[in-house]
Scaffold this active site. Structure first.
Site, PDB file in Angstrom:
ATOM      1  N   GLY A   7       0.880  -1.067   0.009  1.00 48.92           N
ATOM      2  CA  GLY A   7      -0.050  -0.229  -0.126  1.00 48.92           C
ATOM      3  C   GLY A   7       1.017   1.277  -0.069  1.00 48.92           C
ATOM      4  O   GLY A   7       1.548   1.511   0.905  1.00 48.92           O
ATOM      5  N   GLY A   9      -0.053   4.376  -0.512  1.00 46.73           N
ATOM      6  CA  GLY A   9      -0.729   5.549  -0.140  1.00 46.73           C
ATOM      7  C   GLY A   9      -0.014   6.358   0.788  1.00 46.73           C
ATOM      8  O   GLY A   9       1.221   6.192   1.219  1.00 46.73           O
ATOM      9  N   ASP A  32       2.030  -1.584  -4.437  1.00 43.04           N
ATOM     10  CA  ASP A  32       0.600  -1.143  -4.769  1.00 43.04           C
ATOM     11  C   ASP A  32      -0.055  -1.663  -5.947  1.00 43.04           C
ATOM     12  O   ASP A  32       0.785  -2.388  -6.900  1.00 43.04           O
ATOM     13  CB  ASP A  32       0.696   0.462  -4.949  1.00 43.04           C
ATOM     14  N   ARG A  82     -14.441   3.154   4.766  1.00 38.38           N
ATOM     15  CA  ARG A  82     -15.778   3.041   4.727  1.00 38.38           C
ATOM     16  C   ARG A  82     -16.454   4.223   4.178  1.00 38.38           C
ATOM     17  O   ARG A  82     -16.065   5.415   4.425  1.00 38.38           O
ATOM     18  CB  ARG A  82     -16.445   2.895   6.277  1.00 38.38           C
ATOM     19  N   ARG A  88     -20.859  -2.091   7.715  1.00 35.09           N
ATOM     20  CA  ARG A  88     -19.762  -2.579   8.383  1.00 35.09           C
ATOM     21  C   ARG A  88     -19.306  -3.882   7.745  1.00 35.09           C
ATOM     22  O   ARG A  88     -18.175  -4.079   7.447  1.00 35.09           O
ATOM     23  CB  ARG A  88     -19.792  -2.595   9.894  1.00 35.09           C
ATOM     24  N   VAL A 118      -1.681  -2.883   9.666  1.00 33.27           N
ATOM     25  CA  VAL A 118      -2.222  -1.422   9.805  1.00 33.27           C
ATOM     26  C   VAL A 118      -3.960  -1.264   9.467  1.00 33.27           C
ATOM     27  O   VAL A 118      -4.493  -0.569   9.720  1.00 33.27           O
ATOM     28  CB  VAL A 118      -1.455  -0.452   9.150  1.00 33.27           C
ATOM     29  N   SER A 119      -4.009  -2.241   8.398  1.00 32.85           N
ATOM     30  CA  SER A 119      -5.368  -2.071   7.711  1.00 32.85           C
ATOM     31  C   SER A 119      -6.680  -2.215   8.773  1.00 32.85           C
ATOM     32  O   SER A 119      -6.366  -2.828   9.620  1.00 32.85           O
ATOM     33  CB  SER A 119      -5.609  -3.250   6.591  1.00 32.85           C
ATOM     34  N   ASN A 120      -7.639  -1.152   8.501  1.00 32.34           N
ATOM     35  CA  ASN A 120      -8.852  -1.473   9.228  1.00 32.34           C
ATOM     36  C   ASN A 120      -9.806  -2.237   8.910  1.00 32.34           C
ATOM     37  O   ASN A 120      -9.803  -2.285   7.512  1.00 32.34           O
ATOM     38  CB  ASN A 120      -9.358   0.062   9.609  1.00 32.34           C
ATOM     39  N   ASP A 148      -2.144   4.962  19.208  1.00 27.49           N
ATOM     40  CA  ASP A 148      -2.939   5.574  20.036  1.00 27.49           C
ATOM     41  C   ASP A 148      -2.290   6.165  21.423  1.00 27.49           C
ATOM     42  O   ASP A 148      -2.569   6.908  22.062  1.00 27.49           O
ATOM     43  CB  ASP A 148      -4.046   4.589  20.631  1.00 27.49           C
ATOM     44  N   ARG A 151      -0.747   9.484  20.601  1.00 28.16           N
ATOM     45  CA  ARG A 151      -1.910  10.591  20.670  1.00 28.16           C
ATOM     46  C   ARG A 151      -2.094  10.636  22.257  1.00 28.16           C
ATOM     47  O   ARG A 151      -2.432  11.845  22.660  1.00 28.16           O
ATOM     48  CB  ARG A 151      -2.995   9.944  19.820  1.00 28.16           C
ATOM     49  N   HIS A 175      -8.450  -0.695  19.213  1.00 31.64           N
ATOM     50  CA  HIS A 175      -8.026   0.135  18.254  1.00 31.64           C
ATOM     51  C   HIS A 175      -9.402   0.795  17.598  1.00 31.64           C
ATOM     52  O   HIS A 175      -9.466   0.840  16.512  1.00 31.64           O
ATOM     53  CB  HIS A 175      -7.182  -0.089  17.131  1.00 31.64           C
TER      54      HIS A 175
END
Length: 308
Positions: A7, A9, A32, A82, A88, A118-120, A148, A151, A175
């Site tokens: 990826g 991006g 990619d 999303r 979902r 890392v992908s959600n 997290d 942050r 997460h």
């Protein structure tokens, strides 16, 4: 000492940039599906090498996983966000298909690879990799807690009006906006509990701002953040390649730890050359135990939408 980032991006390119600038890896391979995209990102990053004084080689490829052969660590950032009107279950179905395919290609060419997810939705995607890759559980790590926690420390320093180097803190559990568990009881300023500096209202404010950290940035930027996620990944990759034995909260497959099994959740762990060297079980307050269990139940519900 090869690292693959799938990826190219904003998050993937940020991972590659931070890893290269720290100059601990011999090579970073960006992958990619968009024709020429990874190659272009790699070329652009390589043109900063003389300016930023690093020797890491960065290459890109459009879907040719043979270029990733021999990777010690692979980072999976691929997937879609999303979209309006998307359920979902639809999002999980699409991203699960992507992550499962990527994982199979990585393992085919690097059978001993350590995978950072890392992908959600990240905890669920990490669980999927456990169930489909055939890799030992110490070689599959979900990246959530490192970001997290960063942050959390940012918000603590803001509330304390102090340098961020003064503070330490950790976020565990899920997460997600509702499942995150900032451990205020363990947070300190130079070894002194932050509860001695911040009243309950300020503590609650810090915790809530931490939990919506990603959503806050998405609202401001119009897309997901990339600098801090990339930096968080680079810390994890460096801990593995340099065998730092660093304690980092990560989403890991639990087998009785914290009263949970057959689920990936954020817990502190020692990260080194073998990936997960050890899960660290810390004492939680009764309230924290309850919140951890609630987060686990929510993740199990999301996991239920997976189709292997």
């Amino acid at each position: 000492m090869k690292v693959t980032v799938v990826g190219a991006g904003a998050v993937g390119a940020s991972c590659a940039e931070y890893i290269a600038m720290k100059d601990f890896a011999a090579e970073v391979v960006l992958v990619d599906i968009k024709e020429g995209f990874a190659e272009g990102k790699a070329m652009d990053l390589m043109q900063t090498a003389s300016l930023n004084n690093f020797d890491t080689k960065i290459t890109g490829t459009t879907g040719d996983y043979s270029k990733t052969a021999g990777s010690k660590v692979a980072v999976i950032t691929s997937g879609i966000p999303r979209k309006p009107g998307m359920t979902r279950e639809e999002l999980i179905g699409i991203n699960a298909g992507i992550v499962k395919d990527v994982t199979a290609n990585l393992v085919k060419h690097s059978p001993d690879v350590i995978i950072i997810v890392v992908s959600n939705p990240m905890d669920t995607m990490a669980y999927l990799v456990h169930k489909t890759s055939g890799l030992p559980k110490n070689q599959i790590i979900g990246m959530g807690g490192a970001l997290d926690s960063a942050r959390f420390k940012y918000r603590l320093a803001e509330a304390l009006e102090c340098p961020i180097s003064d503070v330490d803190g950790m976020v565990i559990a899920a997460h997600s906006d509702t499942g995150m568990l900032p451990l205020m009881s363990k947070a300190t300023r130079n070894g002194v509990p932050v509860t001695e500096f911040l009243d309950e209202a300020k503590q609650d404010h810090v915790a809530e701002e931490t939990k919506v950290g990603g959503a806050t940035l998405t609202k401001l930027l119009g897309t997901s953040a990339w600098y801090a996620p990339g930096a968080a990944v680079s810390v994890m990759v460096q801990a593995i390649l340099c065998d730092h034995k660093k304690m980092i909260p990560c989403s890991l497959m639990l087998d009785g730890e914290y009263g949970q099994s057959d689920i990936c959740l954020g817990v502190p762990a020692i990260i080194g050359a073998n990936g997960v060297e050890k899960i660290v079980e810390i004492k939680l307050t009764d309230a924290e135990k309850e919140k951890f269990a609630t987060a686990a139940q929510a993740v199990r519900e999301v996991n239920g939408d997976l189709k292997f």
